[in-house]
Design an enzyme around this catalytic site. Structure first.
Site, mmCIF file in Angstrom:
data_model
loop_
_atom_site.group_PDB
_atom_site.id
_atom_site.type_symbol
_atom_site.label_atom_id
_atom_site.label_comp_id
_atom_site.label_asym_id
_atom_site.label_seq_id
_atom_site.Cartn_x
_atom_site.Cartn_y
_atom_site.Cartn_z
ATOM 1 N N SER A 343 0.807 -1.217 0.000
ATOM 2 C CA SER A 343 0.000 0.000 0.000
ATOM 3 C C SER A 343 0.844 1.273 0.000
ATOM 4 O O SER A 343 1.922 1.312 0.579
ATOM 5 C CB SER A 343 -0.917 0.016 1.227
ATOM 6 O OG SER A 343 -1.780 -1.101 1.246
ATOM 7 N N HIS A 441 -7.381 0.179 6.060
ATOM 8 C CA HIS A 441 -7.005 -1.218 6.324
ATOM 9 C C HIS A 441 -7.039 -1.545 7.822
ATOM 10 O O HIS A 441 -7.466 -2.650 8.191
ATOM 11 C CB HIS A 441 -5.620 -1.496 5.743
ATOM 12 C CG HIS A 441 -5.596 -1.534 4.246
ATOM 13 N ND1 HIS A 441 -6.252 -2.504 3.520
ATOM 14 C CD2 HIS A 441 -5.001 -0.709 3.334
ATOM 15 C CE1 HIS A 441 -6.061 -2.281 2.227
ATOM 16 N NE2 HIS A 441 -5.313 -1.203 2.092
#
Length: 517
Positions: A343, A441
């Site tokens: 990410s 997340h």
């Protein structure tokens, strides 16, 4: 399926009413039925297409049309006639250029919001009913009338559009226009209110209407082209590029609305690897991804990009998509036992620039970075008095990415700062992580796993985060507990043995203990 190697234009929107742009072949831009219809209907006598702009938009005619739909006034003669008026309104909107659409949306948000006088009268009636009557049924009726009176009038138009074939997709595009305007005009509260209402309606309408599909190279070309158009993290450059991302050792899954079966609302790219990936270029530029046979021995599924249509910003589809995809991959490939992301840290560089204040440059935090790392960085800029000043000097200079000595000296410093940014920097006074990707997340129950130096060496990666990336690990038996602890008190779950993350957690714990003394 075979196709020419046409360039994708990520994020580019073709104005309705114009013939599609060409870059040497017919597949360089999406062509939809509405474009064809508008192109031929708007032809002028000299054969050139015309776009209705702000100057040619008849405001009086627009008000009449909106009032007919919203108030069911004028020549209203039933449901069929109403659909025709609503379709006419949509066609008018699609024929406008960007400035004309802003005029349309501003008029709708301001003149067709909840009537203030009526809402005030209903509120007074409700309060009187509470004071004068003990009958709960009467109070409930007053409450219902107040709720209806507080509902913006444009909600009726939105509902009518959703009933049209393709209406849902139209509303998603219209909300994307709202968000684009809001980004440059944060003070436009009326537009923000309309955008928020539309978001909630889209969220409600989506429930029970989504189908999870795997997207492959054999999927319709229209679907594959939408992947390039909506990809916002790692731009798709060509048909060859997207074919590589859909090849062996790769997966792409999307949620599709049943009224728009070929256009994904949200989609995720996955790489099947032997270990947790720490560099996105190794995934995107690998010429020969994992062979079909090697998929059976892969241990990790790396979610390296998740995207949704711009008009669905704020609608939480990514959470459900990742969890559904994990289930599919576990059933298809039981050898996969690790589900990680790779990410970005999209706000890291902007935060760092704000953090490097004159005070911080003169007197940096003494314990955030090791003494050896501080000395090594200062040695790269001998005229600077502190390691923070040395860091600012290097990252503000041109060509620092080409100097290996600079890169080596920066690594422990930037990784330490990155860990601090993810673990300790919060959004306002809340417990939520400042970084939006981290918050997404962690809220979904993932663990912060690893900080990756030089994880993304593309121009956008260096500009946004100095190339820093990180992994979030979805440890399946910890997801629910992680989610509850993060939502309740902002506790960030950790997996792996990254020393920089561990040190950031230790410093945070020490600060908390000191504050309690």
């Amino acid at each position: 399926m075979s196709a020419p190697a046409a360039l994708f234009h990520a994020g580019m929107r073709l104005p309705t009413g114009l013939p599609p742009a060409r870059d040497g072949d017919e597949l360089s831009q999406p062509l939809e039925p509405a474009d064809v219809r508008a192109f031929w209907e708007k032809q002028s006598e000299n054969g050139q297409p015309q776009i209705i702009g702000k100057g040619s938009l008849d405001i009086s005619e627009l008000r009449d049309l909106l009032s007919t739909i919203i108030h069911k006034s004028g020549a209203y003669k039933g449901a069929v006639k109403m659909r025709l008026y609503t379709q006419r309104c949509c066609d008018l909107y699609e024929s406008l250029d960007s400035s004309g659409r802003v005029v349309f949306l501003k008029l709708l948000s301001v003149e067709y919001c909840a009537p203030k006088g009526e809402a005030q009268a209903l509120a007074n009636a409700y309060l009187e009913s509470l004071a004068q009557s003990s009958d709960p049924a009467k109070s409930a009726l007053r409450a219902r009338a107040l709720r209806d009176g507080l509902t913006p009038q444009y909600a009726e138009l939105i509902d009518q559009i959703n009933r049209l074939p393709g209406g849902f997709s139209f509303l998603v595009r219209m909300r994307a226009d709202m968000l684009e305007h809001i980004r440059g005009h944060r003070e436009d509260g009326a537009m923000r209110a309309m955008s928020d209402m539309l978001m909630k309606k889209l969220e409600t309408w989506i429930i029970g209407t989504l189908d999870l599909k795997r997207i492959t190279w054999n999927s319709p070309a229209f679907t594959i082209e939408k992947l390039g158009q909506y990809e916002s993290v790692h731009a798709v450059k060509s048909w060859l590029d997207v074919r590589r991302r859909l090849g062996n050792g790769r997966r792409c899954f999307g949620f599709f609305h049943r009224s728009v079966p070929m256009e994904p609302l949200v989609f995720v790219w996955v790489a099947l690897t032997d270990s947790v990936s720490d560099n996105v270029q190794s995934i995107l530029q690998e010429r020969e991804p994992t062979t079909a046979e090697a998929e059976a021995t892969a241990r990790c599924a790396i979610f390296y990009s998740i995207n949704s249509q711009p008009g669905l910003s704020g609608v939480d589809l990514g959470n459900f998509l990742i969890k559904r995809v994990v289930g599919v991959l576990r059933a298809e490939l039981p050898n996969i036992d690790t589900f990680c992301t790779l990410s970005p840290l999209p706000r890291f560089r902007a935060w760092l620039d704000q953090w490097l204040t004159p005070e911080c440059l003169a007197t940096p935090p003494p314990t955030m970075v090791s003494e050896d790392a501080q000395k090594a960085l200062i040695a790269r800029a001998p005229h600077t008095p502190t390691w923070t000043a040395a860091l600012k000097h290097i990252i503000d200079s041109r060509g620092w990415t080409g100097d290996q000595a600079n890169i080596d000296a920066m690594e422990p410093v930037v990784r330490a700062l990155g860990a601090h940014y993810l673990v300790n920097v919060k959004r306002g006074k809340s417990h939520a992580a400042y970084d939006p990707v981290a918050n997404f997340h962690l809220r979904n129950g993932a663990c912060l796993h690893q900080i990756n130096w030089r994880g993304n060496t593309s121009y956008s990666g260096l500009r946004q985060s100095l190339g820093l990336m990180c992994n979030y690990n979805y440890v399946l038996d910890r997801i629910e507990d992680n989610n509850e602890r993060y939502v309740h008190d902002g506790a960030i779950a950790i997996s792996g043995d990254d020393p920089f993350i561990a040190e950031a957690k230790r410093l945070a714990a020490n600060t908390t203990r000191a504050a309690k003394l």
